[in-house]
Motif scaffolding. Structure first.
Motif, PDB file in Angstrom:
ATOM      1  N   MET A 127     -17.764   0.944   0.499  1.00  0.00           N
ATOM      2  CA  MET A 127     -16.303   0.575   0.559  1.00  0.00           C
ATOM      3  C   MET A 127     -15.466   0.716  -0.987  1.00  0.00           C
ATOM      4  SD  MET A 127     -13.203   1.639   2.724  1.00  0.00           S
ATOM      5  CE  MET A 127     -13.014  -0.216   1.955  1.00  0.00           C
ATOM      6  N   GLN A 128     -16.264  -0.494  -1.037  1.00  0.00           N
ATOM      7  CA  GLN A 128     -15.303  -1.185  -1.936  1.00  0.00           C
ATOM      8  C   GLN A 128     -15.910  -1.269  -2.976  1.00  0.00           C
ATOM      9  OE1 GLN A 128     -15.495  -5.909  -0.897  1.00  0.00           O
ATOM     10  NE2 GLN A 128     -13.928  -4.899   0.318  1.00  0.00           N
ATOM     11  N   LEU A 129     -17.351  -1.012  -2.898  1.00  0.00           N
ATOM     12  CA  LEU A 129     -18.229   0.180  -4.590  1.00  0.00           C
ATOM     13  C   LEU A 129     -18.161   1.150  -5.427  1.00  0.00           C
ATOM     14  CD1 LEU A 129     -21.847  -0.496  -3.268  1.00  0.00           C
ATOM     15  CD2 LEU A 129     -20.495  -2.393  -4.965  1.00  0.00           C
ATOM     16  N   ALA A 130     -16.852   1.742  -4.072  1.00  0.00           N
ATOM     17  CA  ALA A 130     -16.179   3.248  -4.292  1.00  0.00           C
ATOM     18  C   ALA A 130     -14.896   3.283  -5.399  1.00  0.00           C
ATOM     19  CB  ALA A 130     -16.457   4.309  -3.933  1.00  0.00           C
ATOM     20  N   SER A 131     -14.924   2.462  -5.082  1.00  0.00           N
ATOM     21  CA  SER A 131     -13.088   1.999  -5.549  1.00  0.00           C
ATOM     22  C   SER A 131     -12.890   2.182  -7.164  1.00  0.00           C
ATOM     23  CB  SER A 131     -12.773   0.042  -5.495  1.00  0.00           C
ATOM     24  OG  SER A 131     -12.828  -0.395  -4.401  1.00  0.00           O
ATOM     25  N   LYS A 132     -11.907   2.531  -7.437  1.00  0.00           N
ATOM     26  CA  LYS A 132     -11.237   2.899  -8.388  1.00  0.00           C
ATOM     27  C   LYS A 132      -9.470   2.668  -8.524  1.00  0.00           C
ATOM     28  CE  LYS A 132     -14.791   6.712  -9.101  1.00  0.00           C
ATOM     29  NZ  LYS A 132     -14.400   8.199  -9.844  1.00  0.00           N
ATOM     30  N   PRO A 133      -9.003   2.299  -9.538  1.00  0.00           N
ATOM     31  CA  PRO A 133      -7.293   1.829 -10.290  1.00  0.00           C
ATOM     32  C   PRO A 133      -6.990   3.491  -9.239  1.00  0.00           C
ATOM     33  CG  PRO A 133      -8.491   1.790 -11.777  1.00  0.00           C
ATOM     34  CD  PRO A 133      -9.667   1.681 -11.282  1.00  0.00           C
ATOM     35  N   ASN A 134      -5.412   3.069  -9.687  1.00  0.00           N
ATOM     36  CA  ASN A 134      -4.883   4.659  -9.480  1.00  0.00           C
ATOM     37  C   ASN A 134      -5.532   5.890  -8.963  1.00  0.00           C
ATOM     38  OD1 ASN A 134      -3.181   3.030 -11.908  1.00  0.00           O
ATOM     39  ND2 ASN A 134      -4.950   3.774 -12.408  1.00  0.00           N
ATOM     40  N   VAL A 135      -5.397   5.561  -7.754  1.00  0.00           N
ATOM     41  CA  VAL A 135      -6.161   6.497  -7.009  1.00  0.00           C
ATOM     42  C   VAL A 135      -5.310   6.382  -5.790  1.00  0.00           C
ATOM     43  CG1 VAL A 135      -8.401   7.633  -5.571  1.00  0.00           C
ATOM     44  CG2 VAL A 135      -8.109   6.961  -7.602  1.00  0.00           C
ATOM     45  N   LEU A 136      -5.632   4.968  -4.982  1.00  0.00           N
ATOM     46  CA  LEU A 136      -4.726   4.727  -3.717  1.00  0.00           C
ATOM     47  C   LEU A 136      -3.397   4.067  -3.930  1.00  0.00           C
ATOM     48  CD1 LEU A 136      -7.465   3.601  -1.238  1.00  0.00           C
ATOM     49  CD2 LEU A 136      -6.101   5.803  -1.437  1.00  0.00           C
ATOM     50  N   PRO A 137      -2.144   4.026  -3.180  1.00  0.00           N
ATOM     51  CA  PRO A 137      -1.605   2.953  -3.962  1.00  0.00           C
ATOM     52  C   PRO A 137      -1.329   1.914  -3.723  1.00  0.00           C
ATOM     53  CG  PRO A 137      -1.049   4.582  -2.120  1.00  0.00           C
ATOM     54  CD  PRO A 137      -2.466   4.504  -1.971  1.00  0.00           C
ATOM     55  N   ASN A 138      -0.922   0.652  -4.363  1.00  0.00           N
ATOM     56  CA  ASN A 138      -1.487  -0.788  -5.065  1.00  0.00           C
ATOM     57  C   ASN A 138      -0.984  -0.955  -3.936  1.00  0.00           C
ATOM     58  OD1 ASN A 138      -2.143  -0.727  -7.082  1.00  0.00           O
ATOM     59  ND2 ASN A 138      -0.964  -0.061  -8.506  1.00  0.00           N
ATOM     60  N   TYR A 139      -1.711  -2.376  -3.266  1.00  0.00           N
ATOM     61  CA  TYR A 139      -1.417  -3.407  -2.689  1.00  0.00           C
ATOM     62  C   TYR A 139       0.115  -4.505  -3.121  1.00  0.00           C
ATOM     63  CZ  TYR A 139      -0.684  -4.862   2.191  1.00  0.00           C
ATOM     64  OH  TYR A 139      -0.813  -5.735   3.278  1.00  0.00           O
ATOM     65  N   ASP A 140       0.554  -4.516  -4.163  1.00  0.00           N
ATOM     66  CA  ASP A 140       1.508  -4.843  -4.809  1.00  0.00           C
ATOM     67  C   ASP A 140       2.793  -5.892  -4.090  1.00  0.00           C
ATOM     68  OD1 ASP A 140       3.709  -3.600  -3.909  1.00  0.00           O
ATOM     69  OD2 ASP A 140       4.100  -2.200  -5.716  1.00  0.00           O
ATOM     70  N   GLU A 141       3.137  -6.776  -4.749  1.00  0.00           N
ATOM     71  CA  GLU A 141       4.146  -7.639  -4.550  1.00  0.00           C
ATOM     72  C   GLU A 141       5.006  -7.032  -3.861  1.00  0.00           C
ATOM     73  OE1 GLU A 141       6.720 -11.548  -6.194  1.00  0.00           O
ATOM     74  OE2 GLU A 141       5.560  -9.961  -7.635  1.00  0.00           O
ATOM     75  N   THR A 142       5.873  -6.296  -3.830  1.00  0.00           N
ATOM     76  CA  THR A 142       6.744  -5.825  -3.033  1.00  0.00           C
ATOM     77  C   THR A 142       6.574  -5.550  -1.632  1.00  0.00           C
ATOM     78  OG1 THR A 142       7.974  -4.652  -5.034  1.00  0.00           O
ATOM     79  CG2 THR A 142       8.393  -3.471  -2.672  1.00  0.00           C
ATOM     80  N   LEU A 143       5.231  -4.623  -1.169  1.00  0.00           N
ATOM     81  CA  LEU A 143       4.431  -4.439   0.121  1.00  0.00           C
ATOM     82  C   LEU A 143       3.842  -5.497   0.939  1.00  0.00           C
ATOM     83  CD1 LEU A 143       3.482  -1.873   1.706  1.00  0.00           C
ATOM     84  CD2 LEU A 143       1.278  -2.039   0.764  1.00  0.00           C
ATOM     85  N   LEU A 144       3.776  -6.233   0.222  1.00  0.00           N
ATOM     86  CA  LEU A 144       3.225  -7.393   0.932  1.00  0.00           C
ATOM     87  C   LEU A 144       4.111  -8.387   1.080  1.00  0.00           C
ATOM     88  CD1 LEU A 144       0.415  -8.884  -1.695  1.00  0.00           C
ATOM     89  CD2 LEU A 144      -0.157  -8.351   0.851  1.00  0.00           C
ATOM     90  N   GLN A 145       5.322  -8.607  -0.260  1.00  0.00           N
ATOM     91  CA  GLN A 145       6.197  -8.929   0.549  1.00  0.00           C
ATOM     92  C   GLN A 145       7.436  -8.372   2.077  1.00  0.00           C
ATOM     93  OE1 GLN A 145       8.297 -12.339  -0.400  1.00  0.00           O
ATOM     94  NE2 GLN A 145       8.962 -11.850   1.022  1.00  0.00           N
ATOM     95  N   ARG A 146       7.358  -6.993   1.538  1.00  0.00           N
ATOM     96  CA  ARG A 146       7.423  -6.221   2.039  1.00  0.00           C
ATOM     97  C   ARG A 146       6.970  -6.262   4.007  1.00  0.00           C
ATOM     98  NH1 ARG A 146       8.023  -1.404   0.535  1.00  0.00           N
ATOM     99  NH2 ARG A 146       6.260  -0.264   1.893  1.00  0.00           N
ATOM    100  N   GLU A 147       6.233  -6.909   4.287  1.00  0.00           N
ATOM    101  CA  GLU A 147       5.121  -6.676   5.630  1.00  0.00           C
ATOM    102  C   GLU A 147       5.324  -8.336   5.869  1.00  0.00           C
ATOM    103  OE1 GLU A 147       0.713  -4.321   4.751  1.00  0.00           O
ATOM    104  OE2 GLU A 147       1.197  -6.116   4.546  1.00  0.00           O
ATOM    105  N   LEU A 148       5.443  -8.917   4.981  1.00  0.00           N
ATOM    106  CA  LEU A 148       5.467 -10.727   5.727  1.00  0.00           C
ATOM    107  C   LEU A 148       7.305 -11.253   6.027  1.00  0.00           C
ATOM    108  CD1 LEU A 148       4.056 -12.649   2.652  1.00  0.00           C
ATOM    109  CD2 LEU A 148       3.623 -12.854   4.751  1.00  0.00           C
TER     110      LEU A 148
END
Length: 331
Positions: A127-148
């Motif tokens: 799965m990780q070898l198939a990774s490409k940017p700008n395909v799935l949503p970014n796990y960005d700072e905003t999302l990480l903070q919202r989860e914490l």
């Protein structure tokens, strides 16, 4: 089982009955998860498929677009994910092939763990070898903070009734900043986001079957590994976990994944990512109980809490967080 959506679902299945030789009278619950989705199993006289899985995902709560997108991505990467045989996007129904009833959680033991986790590592690397940017949503700072933030809002305040002091709030804020800084510094890949023993199915071919991937994102490379071996539903001795993480790190590097050359750095990243996840999970389990009336996850809180305390205590800069966590232990 009488409800409006179920009646609508049955009407849809009636239309599929001739094509797939469905036995409508056999429809029964297969599982439910922590969202609004639910799953049914239905028998068939089709020689290729003896049973199917039917997904019911209310469109206003759980649109099917993400599931369909990620299902295709993972299938193209070679993973064993459910095949979408029929879909009703407007009403939120899918007919899927059945990956069986044997979860990793049910099958894992001292004799099977090495083999099953090796298969899970192979699928994760694929799965990780198939990774490409700008395909799935970014796990960005905003999302990480919202989860914490789920941790103080739902676990500390709502579930335990704890109001942090001003000093503790500052300590928690600083700890969150350090955790997010580590998470964002990691290489980015496709992240399943719930790659654990309840979402991996033991299958005869192309093990494991992978389910519940609709929340996938593009984010830290250790996230799914931390889900797998710092699992909220099953615990292993630390020496075993280290061995399995080494296996993942070695296979990933050999395949060309962007992993640190130093295993110590990789394991630190694995632990800090796991800590972010466990703080989030404490909040989610509390929210499921207080907001959604689902108490099944309360029994899993002690293990998640112990994971978080152990990790926070291992790093001097996270000691204040460890003290806050320790204060929430049941007496």
């Amino acid at each position: 089982m009488i409800d409006a959506r179920l009646n609508t679902l049955i009407q849809w299945l009636k239309g599929l009955e001739p094509s797939w030789q469905l036995d409508l009278g056999s429809l029964c619950p297969a599982s439910a998860d922590a969202s609004f989705r639910r799953y049914f199993r239905i028998k068939s006289k089709n020689p290729q498929f003896t049973t199917f899985i039917v997904m019911d995902a209310p469109p206003q709560h759980e649109p099917l677009d993400a599931f369909i997108q990620v299902d295709l991505l993972l299938s193209e990467a070679g993973l064993n994910v459910p095949k979408i045989l029929e879909k009703n996007i407007n009403e939120g129904f899918l007919l899927l092939n059945d990956l069986g009833t044997k979860t990793y959680l049910a099958e894992l033991n001292g004799e099977t763990a090495d083999h099953l986790y090796q298969d899970a590592v192979h699928a994760l690397v694929q799965m990780q070898l198939a990774s490409k940017p700008n395909v799935l949503p970014n796990y960005d700072e905003t999302l990480l903070q919202r989860e914490l933030d789920l941790f103080p809002d739902w676990y500390l305040k709502k579930h335990l009734g704890i109001d942090l002091s001003e000093v503790q709030r500052a300590q928690l804020k600083k700890s969150f900043e350090l955790i997010i800084q580590n998470n964002l510094a990691q290489a980015k890949v496709y992240v399943h986001r719930d790659y654990h023993s309840r979402n991996l199915m033991v299958t005869e071919m192309n093990n494991p079957g992978v389910i519940d991937f609709q929340d996938a994102v593009y984010g830290p490379i250790t996230y799914d590994a931390s889900s797998l071996w710092k699992d909220a539903y099953i615990a292993w001795p630390e020496e075993k976990v280290i061995d399995w993480v080494i296996t993942f790190w070695e296979e990933g590097r050999k395949a060309g994944l962007p992993m640190p050359s130093d295993f110590g750095q990789f394991y630190r990243d694995f632990e800090w990512m796991g800590l972010q996840r466990h703080l989030k999970v404490l909040g989610i389990f509390a929210r499921l109980f207080h907001r959604d009336g689902k108490d099944a996850y309360l029994k899993d809180i002690p293990l998640v809490l112990e994971y978080a305390i152990a990790t926070a205590n291992r790093y001097i800069e996270l000691k204040p967080l460890a003290r806050i966590l320790e204060a929430t232990r049941p007496i």
